[in-house]
Scaffold this motif. Structure first.
Motif, PDB file in Angstrom:
ATOM      1  N   PRO A 156       1.231  -1.660   0.225  1.00  0.00           N
ATOM      2  CA  PRO A 156       0.261   0.035  -0.269  1.00  0.00           C
ATOM      3  C   PRO A 156       0.918   1.077  -0.207  1.00  0.00           C
ATOM      4  N   ASN A 157       0.636   2.352  -0.293  1.00  0.00           N
ATOM      5  CA  ASN A 157       1.075   3.379  -1.009  1.00  0.00           C
ATOM      6  C   ASN A 157       0.525   4.329  -0.011  1.00  0.00           C
ATOM      7  N   PRO A 158       1.090   4.598   1.267  1.00  0.00           N
ATOM      8  CA  PRO A 158       0.477   6.004   2.741  1.00  0.00           C
ATOM      9  C   PRO A 158       0.347   7.007   2.012  1.00  0.00           C
ATOM     10  N   ALA A 159      -0.902   7.806   2.691  1.00  0.00           N
ATOM     11  CA  ALA A 159      -0.617   9.158   1.844  1.00  0.00           C
ATOM     12  C   ALA A 159      -1.978   9.758   3.582  1.00  0.00           C
ATOM     13  N   ILE A 160      -2.585  11.184   2.701  1.00  0.00           N
ATOM     14  CA  ILE A 160      -3.280  11.597   3.993  1.00  0.00           C
ATOM     15  C   ILE A 160      -4.183  12.103   2.961  1.00  0.00           C
ATOM     16  N   LEU A 161      -5.697  11.874   3.485  1.00  0.00           N
ATOM     17  CA  LEU A 161      -7.019  12.262   2.473  1.00  0.00           C
ATOM     18  C   LEU A 161      -7.442  13.773   3.217  1.00  0.00           C
ATOM     19  N   TYR A 162      -7.484  14.658   2.449  1.00  0.00           N
ATOM     20  CA  TYR A 162      -7.932  15.526   2.048  1.00  0.00           C
ATOM     21  C   TYR A 162      -9.756  16.011   1.785  1.00  0.00           C
ATOM     22  N   TYR A 163     -10.664  16.753   2.243  1.00  0.00           N
ATOM     23  CA  TYR A 163     -12.267  16.488   1.670  1.00  0.00           C
ATOM     24  C   TYR A 163     -11.883  17.778   0.491  1.00  0.00           C
ATOM     25  N   GLN A 211     -21.381  15.080  -7.665  1.00  0.00           N
ATOM     26  CA  GLN A 211     -22.503  15.589  -6.436  1.00  0.00           C
ATOM     27  C   GLN A 211     -21.093  14.683  -4.964  1.00  0.00           C
ATOM     28  N   PRO A 212     -21.726  15.613  -4.063  1.00  0.00           N
ATOM     29  CA  PRO A 212     -20.908  15.414  -2.844  1.00  0.00           C
ATOM     30  C   PRO A 212     -20.534  13.698  -2.700  1.00  0.00           C
ATOM     31  N   SER A 213     -21.850  13.101  -3.608  1.00  0.00           N
ATOM     32  CA  SER A 213     -22.416  11.309  -3.011  1.00  0.00           C
ATOM     33  C   SER A 213     -21.324  10.696  -4.043  1.00  0.00           C
ATOM     34  N   ASP A 214     -20.587  11.082  -4.999  1.00  0.00           N
ATOM     35  CA  ASP A 214     -20.192  10.676  -6.243  1.00  0.00           C
ATOM     36  C   ASP A 214     -19.160  10.383  -5.448  1.00  0.00           C
ATOM     37  N   LEU A 215     -18.449   8.411  -5.706  1.00  0.00           N
ATOM     38  CA  LEU A 215     -17.358   8.156  -4.990  1.00  0.00           C
ATOM     39  C   LEU A 215     -15.753   8.411  -6.338  1.00  0.00           C
ATOM     40  N   VAL A 216     -15.337   9.467  -6.543  1.00  0.00           N
ATOM     41  CA  VAL A 216     -14.629  10.519  -7.078  1.00  0.00           C
ATOM     42  C   VAL A 216     -13.444  11.025  -6.053  1.00  0.00           C
ATOM     43  N   ALA A 217     -12.035  11.091  -6.461  1.00  0.00           N
ATOM     44  CA  ALA A 217     -10.689  11.664  -5.529  1.00  0.00           C
ATOM     45  C   ALA A 217      -9.843  12.367  -6.103  1.00  0.00           C
ATOM     46  N   SER A 218      -9.456  12.654  -5.766  1.00  0.00           N
ATOM     47  CA  SER A 218      -8.141  13.745  -6.897  1.00  0.00           C
ATOM     48  C   SER A 218      -6.387  13.264  -6.163  1.00  0.00           C
ATOM     49  N   MET A 219      -5.296  13.539  -6.801  1.00  0.00           N
ATOM     50  CA  MET A 219      -4.535  12.539  -6.065  1.00  0.00           C
ATOM     51  C   MET A 219      -3.366  13.602  -6.520  1.00  0.00           C
ATOM     52  N   ALA A 220      -2.157  14.112  -5.831  1.00  0.00           N
ATOM     53  CA  ALA A 220      -1.830  14.799  -5.338  1.00  0.00           C
ATOM     54  C   ALA A 220      -0.774  14.890  -6.951  1.00  0.00           C
ATOM     55  N   THR A 221      -0.153  16.317  -7.588  1.00  0.00           N
ATOM     56  CA  THR A 221       0.558  16.558  -8.860  1.00  0.00           C
ATOM     57  C   THR A 221       1.628  15.892  -9.377  1.00  0.00           C
ATOM     58  N   THR A 265      -7.746   2.930   1.736  1.00  0.00           N
ATOM     59  CA  THR A 265      -8.569   2.139   2.807  1.00  0.00           C
ATOM     60  C   THR A 265      -7.848   3.057   4.371  1.00  0.00           C
ATOM     61  N   ALA A 266      -8.828   3.023   5.037  1.00  0.00           N
ATOM     62  CA  ALA A 266      -8.256   4.060   6.531  1.00  0.00           C
ATOM     63  C   ALA A 266      -7.892   3.231   7.275  1.00  0.00           C
ATOM     64  N   TRP A 318     -15.853   9.492   2.036  1.00  0.00           N
ATOM     65  CA  TRP A 318     -15.472   9.853   3.599  1.00  0.00           C
ATOM     66  C   TRP A 318     -16.624   8.997   3.709  1.00  0.00           C
ATOM     67  N   GLU A 319     -17.642   9.038   3.940  1.00  0.00           N
ATOM     68  CA  GLU A 319     -18.900   8.412   4.679  1.00  0.00           C
ATOM     69  C   GLU A 319     -18.164   6.620   4.569  1.00  0.00           C
ATOM     70  N   ALA A 320     -18.068   6.395   2.735  1.00  0.00           N
ATOM     71  CA  ALA A 320     -17.671   5.304   3.130  1.00  0.00           C
ATOM     72  C   ALA A 320     -16.806   4.391   4.052  1.00  0.00           C
ATOM     73  N   LEU A 321     -15.921   5.600   4.088  1.00  0.00           N
ATOM     74  CA  LEU A 321     -14.967   5.106   4.874  1.00  0.00           C
ATOM     75  C   LEU A 321     -14.942   4.884   6.580  1.00  0.00           C
ATOM     76  N   GLY A 322     -16.064   5.712   6.527  1.00  0.00           N
ATOM     77  CA  GLY A 322     -16.584   5.851   8.056  1.00  0.00           C
ATOM     78  C   GLY A 322     -16.292   6.626   8.910  1.00  0.00           C
ATOM     79  N   TYR A 323     -15.685   8.202   7.805  1.00  0.00           N
ATOM     80  CA  TYR A 323     -15.348   9.487   8.512  1.00  0.00           C
ATOM     81  C   TYR A 323     -16.240  10.370   8.374  1.00  0.00           C
ATOM     82  N   LYS A 324     -16.207  11.152   9.250  1.00  0.00           N
ATOM     83  CA  LYS A 324     -16.116  12.698   8.940  1.00  0.00           C
ATOM     84  C   LYS A 324     -16.208  13.016   8.420  1.00  0.00           C
ATOM     85  N   ILE A 325     -16.604  14.417   7.407  1.00  0.00           N
ATOM     86  CA  ILE A 325     -15.608  15.147   6.747  1.00  0.00           C
ATOM     87  C   ILE A 325     -14.919  16.114   7.852  1.00  0.00           C
TER      88      ILE A 325
END
Length: 216
Positions: free
Chosen positions: A106-113, A128-138, A157-158, A200-207
């Motif tokens: 696994p590649n360790p990282a931090i997750l922003y909202y 939409q906020p409910s869409d399962l999409v992400a951004s990645m560092a440059t 993975t959280a 975030w919600e799928a991972l069980g965390y609040k933004i």
């Protein structure tokens, strides 16, 4: 992130980095069982080694990765909006690289909202906020070619063990920050992903938790 940010006149002094201007610690890579085994400003990473705390995007006591040094640094001198935004008289680092992508572990990282209601970089599409999409560092976003991560699915993975798969649709820029264009947020960490509320919600965390440690 808030939808509207007070407009400030940002004063930034840029410095071009020659080598790595950050001081490294002899504790980098030291075996650890918990954060208590590591010095201040360091964490015990998912591989059981002392490493820089990635939530401190402007402070790094360990190299991001061999050969991945800051491209520039700058001092932000405008007033601080709040604790989530750029802090006055603080040095920030800009990176055009990220750690090499590992396919074996696994590649360790931090997750922003993030919010993508104004469009994404990959296809200028709104999500939409409910869409399962992400951004990645440059550095990761430009994997193998500019925008090479666009459309790729990543499994996040959280620390609580929960996982979710999200599609990369945007860049979390590590090459800009503390300006009106970035709503006066700091540059993204070169070891970061951003994700919508649905992820975030799928991972069980609040933004409201702001930043969490993950692997992908």
């Amino acid at each position: 992130m808030p939808n509207s940010i007070p407009v400030l006149l940002a004063t930034i002094t840029l410095f071009f980095a020659a080598g790595n201007p950050q001081s490294t610690s002899s504790a980098c890579g030291k075996p650890c069982a918990s954060v208590n085994d590591c010095p201040a400003m360091m964490i015990c990473d998912p591989y059981g080694q002392c490493n820089s705390d990635p939530s401190n995007t402007h402070i790094s006591v360990c190299p991001v990765a061999p050969g991945c040094n800051p491209a520039q640094s700058f001092v932000y001198t405008a007033p601080t909006i709040d604790e989530d935004h750029c802090a006055t008289n603080t040095t920030y680092y800009l990176y055009d690289c990220s750690p090499p992508v590992s396919r074996r572990r696994p590649n360790p990282a931090i997750l922003y909202y993030i919010e993508l209601d104004n469009g994404s970089r990959c296809e200028e599409k709104k999500y939409q906020p409910s869409d399962l999409v992400a951004s990645m560092a440059t550095g990761w976003y430009n994997y193998q070619r500019p925008g090479g991560a666009c459309g790729r699915n990543v499994t996040i993975t959280a620390l609580n063990g929960r996982t979710v798969t999200a599609m990369v649709v945007d860049e979390c820029t590590a090459m800009a920050g503390c300006t009106a264009a970035t709503s006066f947020y700091p540059p993204c960490s070169p070891k970061s992903l951003g994700a919508t509320q649905g992820v975030w919600e799928a991972l069980g965390y609040k933004i409201s938790e702001g930043i969490i440690d993950i692997t992908w």
